[in-house]
Scaffold this motif. Structure first.
Motif, mmCIF file in Angstrom:
data_model
loop_
_atom_site.group_PDB
_atom_site.id
_atom_site.type_symbol
_atom_site.label_atom_id
_atom_site.label_comp_id
_atom_site.label_asym_id
_atom_site.label_seq_id
_atom_site.Cartn_x
_atom_site.Cartn_y
_atom_site.Cartn_z
ATOM 1 N N ILE A 202 0.849 -1.194 0.000
ATOM 2 C CA ILE A 202 0.000 0.000 0.000
ATOM 3 C C ILE A 202 0.884 1.243 0.000
ATOM 4 O O ILE A 202 0.643 2.216 -0.719
ATOM 5 C CB ILE A 202 -0.939 -0.011 1.225
ATOM 6 C CG1 ILE A 202 -1.962 -1.133 1.081
ATOM 7 C CG2 ILE A 202 -1.643 1.330 1.400
ATOM 8 C CD1 ILE A 202 -2.639 -1.526 2.368
ATOM 9 N N ASN A 203 1.946 1.194 0.791
ATOM 10 C CA ASN A 203 2.871 2.325 0.862
ATOM 11 C C ASN A 203 3.608 2.536 -0.456
ATOM 12 O O ASN A 203 3.859 3.666 -0.872
ATOM 13 C CB ASN A 203 3.848 2.096 2.013
ATOM 14 C CG ASN A 203 4.946 3.140 2.039
ATOM 15 O OD1 ASN A 203 6.097 2.826 1.755
ATOM 16 N ND2 ASN A 203 4.588 4.372 2.333
ATOM 17 N N LYS A 204 3.927 1.434 -1.137
ATOM 18 C CA LYS A 204 4.659 1.546 -2.411
ATOM 19 C C LYS A 204 3.851 2.320 -3.441
ATOM 20 O O LYS A 204 4.416 2.981 -4.305
ATOM 21 C CB LYS A 204 4.977 0.152 -2.957
ATOM 22 C CG LYS A 204 6.284 -0.389 -2.439
ATOM 23 C CD LYS A 204 6.918 -1.336 -3.452
ATOM 24 C CE LYS A 204 8.191 -1.939 -2.880
ATOM 25 N NZ LYS A 204 8.069 -3.380 -2.644
ATOM 26 N N ALA A 205 2.517 2.228 -3.340
ATOM 27 C CA ALA A 205 1.683 2.981 -4.279
ATOM 28 C C ALA A 205 1.668 4.467 -3.945
ATOM 29 O O ALA A 205 1.041 5.256 -4.641
ATOM 30 C CB ALA A 205 0.259 2.421 -4.265
ATOM 31 N N GLY A 206 2.314 4.851 -2.851
ATOM 32 C CA GLY A 206 2.461 6.267 -2.563
ATOM 33 C C GLY A 206 1.829 6.740 -1.273
ATOM 34 O O GLY A 206 2.107 7.844 -0.816
ATOM 35 N N THR A 207 0.925 5.938 -0.700
ATOM 36 C CA THR A 207 0.204 6.378 0.491
ATOM 37 C C THR A 207 1.134 6.507 1.704
ATOM 38 O O THR A 207 1.935 5.618 1.967
ATOM 39 C CB THR A 207 -0.920 5.370 0.819
ATOM 40 O OG1 THR A 207 -1.731 5.224 -0.332
ATOM 41 C CG2 THR A 207 -1.763 5.831 1.974
ATOM 42 N N THR A 208 0.996 7.601 2.423
ATOM 43 C CA THR A 208 1.735 7.787 3.675
ATOM 44 C C THR A 208 1.112 6.902 4.751
ATOM 45 O O THR A 208 -0.112 6.842 4.846
ATOM 46 C CB THR A 208 1.622 9.256 4.135
ATOM 47 O OG1 THR A 208 1.949 10.096 3.045
ATOM 48 C CG2 THR A 208 2.518 9.531 5.319
ATOM 49 N N LEU A 209 1.938 6.240 5.528
ATOM 50 C CA LEU A 209 1.401 5.414 6.612
ATOM 51 C C LEU A 209 1.911 5.920 7.950
ATOM 52 O O LEU A 209 3.099 6.195 8.098
ATOM 53 C CB LEU A 209 1.831 3.952 6.476
ATOM 54 C CG LEU A 209 1.434 3.142 5.251
ATOM 55 C CD1 LEU A 209 1.784 1.673 5.474
ATOM 56 C CD2 LEU A 209 -0.037 3.260 4.969
ATOM 57 N N LEU A 210 0.988 6.034 8.906
ATOM 58 C CA LEU A 210 1.389 6.236 10.295
ATOM 59 C C LEU A 210 0.886 5.020 11.060
ATOM 60 O O LEU A 210 -0.314 4.776 11.159
ATOM 61 C CB LEU A 210 0.796 7.522 10.878
ATOM 62 C CG LEU A 210 1.106 7.743 12.365
ATOM 63 C CD1 LEU A 210 2.607 7.895 12.599
ATOM 64 C CD2 LEU A 210 0.381 8.969 12.893
ATOM 65 N N LEU A 211 1.850 4.270 11.559
ATOM 66 C CA LEU A 211 1.540 2.958 12.112
ATOM 67 C C LEU A 211 1.820 2.994 13.607
ATOM 68 O O LEU A 211 2.934 3.298 14.026
ATOM 69 C CB LEU A 211 2.463 1.959 11.406
ATOM 70 C CG LEU A 211 2.434 0.503 11.730
ATOM 71 C CD1 LEU A 211 1.070 -0.063 11.413
ATOM 72 C CD2 LEU A 211 3.484 -0.220 10.896
ATOM 73 N N VAL A 212 0.802 2.710 14.390
ATOM 74 C CA VAL A 212 0.993 2.608 15.835
ATOM 75 C C VAL A 212 1.115 1.133 16.170
ATOM 76 O O VAL A 212 0.276 0.343 15.748
ATOM 77 C CB VAL A 212 -0.208 3.244 16.565
ATOM 78 C CG1 VAL A 212 -0.264 2.785 17.996
ATOM 79 C CG2 VAL A 212 -0.120 4.750 16.488
ATOM 80 N N GLU A 213 2.154 0.762 16.862
ATOM 81 C CA GLU A 213 2.401 -0.675 17.057
ATOM 82 C C GLU A 213 2.970 -0.993 18.429
ATOM 83 O O GLU A 213 3.688 -0.186 19.021
ATOM 84 C CB GLU A 213 3.387 -1.187 15.992
ATOM 85 C CG GLU A 213 2.715 -1.871 14.824
ATOM 86 C CD GLU A 213 1.887 -3.076 15.214
ATOM 87 O OE1 GLU A 213 2.119 -3.657 16.284
ATOM 88 O OE2 GLU A 213 0.976 -3.439 14.433
ATOM 89 N N GLN A 214 2.658 -2.188 18.897
ATOM 90 C CA GLN A 214 3.360 -2.731 20.058
ATOM 91 C C GLN A 214 4.339 -3.806 19.609
ATOM 92 O O GLN A 214 5.238 -4.194 20.339
ATOM 93 C CB GLN A 214 2.364 -3.345 21.035
ATOM 94 C CG GLN A 214 1.626 -2.315 21.822
ATOM 95 C CD GLN A 214 1.131 -2.880 23.132
ATOM 96 O OE1 GLN A 214 1.908 -3.218 24.004
ATOM 97 N NE2 GLN A 214 -0.175 -2.989 23.246
#
Lengths: 260, 310
Positions: A202-214
């Motif tokens: 999804i990111n490769k297509a250009g979308t910025t991701l903000l990922l909250v993770e444990q």
């Protein structure tokens, strides 16, 4: 890891051709809380356009509060949220979706008594019928398993499938900035790998991701930038590869994550 | 496609009913259609959102009073339309206030506002017009009333299905399950709820306008009767508001039940209604139509099978 992925069938970018897809998110000194009880004590972060930024932190650090504030379902006490330089203050959740923001909430929060197709269609609520159909095909292209189960009730699917549906539902609004709240929570290791692979596509297509993770190790492995949140304050930030080797982070947070 | 044909055949058969010159059957069919229309329109909004609206009597009464005021001055279709529109205006006004509430608060406030309208109309009629009720002359023929009610009920069924399939229908169900979540997807919950509430109100108002002429004399206590909304809610809940079959089955069953029981056993009738509501809430939360009958049948047959073997 480097195996050739088929090109992402997302019909992004939206208008024109050469325009950049991802939005830049800029949060400045954000304060928020519940009924006078402060949870975020002045958070600043930047999620650069087209990159994956990860926010790690222990339980109760304020990660979900931050995402809720960004999505507009919780009003901030003070501070600014900008996408591509434009302030979002006063924007309703719907306005933010129109701008290209989408949230994949924690614990998935699907509509359990609605079918997979209906869940997806609701994700494309603001789009036209034709756009919805187009995006539905794209999402099924990313998550073929959803395509096989369009008529199944969302609540009867496995945890991994539900997480895919939650991400797919957020993609239906053609987001240029995708916020994800602990997408790996409660998933089997194999599903976690699959999910992170999908996020990378999804990111490769250009979308910025903000990922909250444990799930710190895997999150740092896919991310470009990382922030560490502790009790409502940023305690570390930097390139993801740097933080992976940071002794303090290892001891305080990664250690906790492994133990807990 | 097949469903469309079944629907049209059913409407055509019902439309031919006045050919049977039996006042008893006609009056029973009329009551049944009225409650079918009310229950379907109630379920349109309250089914997906799980908002227990008790404003149906107010919508119905407002529609009826539009007829009382407009009959003779306006053509019949305009009177019915006016009744529906009056209910929509009222629904919009109270919706702005009450649709922010949830659960019991919403139910109590919609009921209270209905009572407020009833007493306001009583007051206005007394002080301005010096009357406690109104006699209607120049009423249309009973066949016209029947066809009007049939048309409204059929339109309600069509709207229920079309609305349920639209993005607004999906959004309404999403709001019923998790309002905040629906909002993050871009849904404006207040707007969608208002649309659904007003849509459902139109049918109740139009039915009130059409049915008013059946009484020839109306006063606020007959047309704002809380029994109308209680019966509507009961029919929808027992039948199951989430599928179109629910309110229709419910309306048919209750009309037959009430016709036969109310005459012979008036008190037992109310007791049976109460018991039915309790049973359905406890054991059939999604109503008769929402229950998985196939599974129950399989359970029964599987349990019986080993007994027959030896």
């Amino acid at each position: 890891m480097r195996a050739a992925q088929p090109p992402l069938p997302l019909p992004l970018p939206r208008e024109g051709g050469g325009e950049k897809v991802g939005l830049e998110l800029d949060v400045g000194d954000l304060r928020a809380g519940y009924g006078g009880l402060p949870v975020l004590h002045g958070i600043s972060l930047i999620a650069p356009a087209g990159r994956i930024t990860v926010l790690v932190g222990a339980n109760g650090a304020g990660k979900t509060t931050l995402l809720k504030t960004l999505a507009g379902v919780m009003p901030p006490v003070s501070g600014s949220v900008r996408v591509d330089g434009e302030a979002l203050s006063g924007d309703t959740p719907a306005d933010r979706v129109r701008r290209g923001m989408a949230l994949v909430p924690e614990g998935r929060h699907l509509f359990p008594d609605m079918s997979v197709r209906e869940n997806l269609e609701l994700g494309g609520y603001l789009a036209t019928r034709a756009q919805r159909e187009e995006m539905l095909d794209s999402v099924v292209g990313i998550f073929p398993r959803l395509g096989e189960r369009l008529t199944q009730m969302a609540g009867t699917m496995s945890g991994g499938e539900q997480q895919m549906l939650a991400i797919g539902r957020a993609l239906m609004s053609r987001p240029r900035l995708l916020l994800l709240d602990e997408p790996s929570l409660g998933l089997a290791p194999k599903m976690v790998d699959e999910m992170f692979a999908a996020l990378r596509r999804i990111n490769k297509a250009g979308t910025t991701l903000l990922l909250v993770e444990q799930n710190v190790f895997q999150a740092l492995a896919v991310a470009d930038f990382a922030y560490v949140l502790g009790h409502g304050e940023m305690i570390a930030e930097g390139a993801a590869w740097e933080l992976r080797g940071n002794a303090l982070i290892k001891r305080v947070y990664l250690g906790e994550a492994i133990a807990g | 496609m097949m469903r469309n044909i079944h629907f049209l055949i059913a409407v055509a058969l019902l439309a031919a009913l006045p050919a049977i010159e039996s006042p008893f059957i006609q009056s029973m069919a009329l009551t049944c259609l009225m409650f079918a229309g009310l229950a379907v329109s109630w379920s349109m909004f309250s089914g997906p959102t799980r908002y227990l609206s008790l404003a149906t009597s107010a919508f119905f009464g407002l529609g009826a009073y539009c007829t009382a005021w407009g009959l003779g001055k306006l053509p019949w279709p305009a009177v019915v339309m006016l009744g529906g529109c009056a209910a929509v205006v009222f629904a919009f006004a109270i919706g702005l206030i009450t649709l922010r509430l949830r659960g019991a608060y919403f139910a109590v406030i919609t009921y209270g506002l209905g009572e407020l309208v009833k007493h306001s109309i009583t007051h206005v009629e007394k002080t301005w017009f010096g009357t406690v009720g109104r006699v209607m002359t120049e009423t249309p023929s009973s066949a016209t009333v029947y066809w009007t009610v049939l048309a409204i009920a059929a339109l309600a069924v069509w709207t229920y299905v079309a609305f349920g399939r639209s993005r607004y229908g999906h959004a309404l169900r999403g709001i019923g399950m998790d309002e905040e979540r629906a909002a993050t997807l871009g849904v404006n919950p207040m707007r969608v709820k208002l649309i659904g509430f007003c849509l459902s109100a139109w049918f109740a108002g139009a039915l009130g306008a059409a049915m008013a002429v059946r009484w020839t004399y109306i006063d606020p206590h007959t047309v704002f009767n809380p029994f109308i909304v209680f019966q509507t809610v009961l029919i929808s809940m027992v039948g199951g508001p989430l599928t179109i079959g629910g309110p229709l089955i419910g309306a048919l069953a209750f009309s037959l039940l009430s016709e036969f029981l109310r005459l012979s056993l008036p008190y037992l009738y109310m007791i049976i209604l109460g018991v039915l509501l309790i049973v359905s809430v406890l054991y059939l939360p999604d109503g008769i139509a929402g229950y998985d009958w196939k599974r129950l049948w399989e359970k029964i047959t599987r349990r019986k099978a080993p007994e027959e073997k030896p």
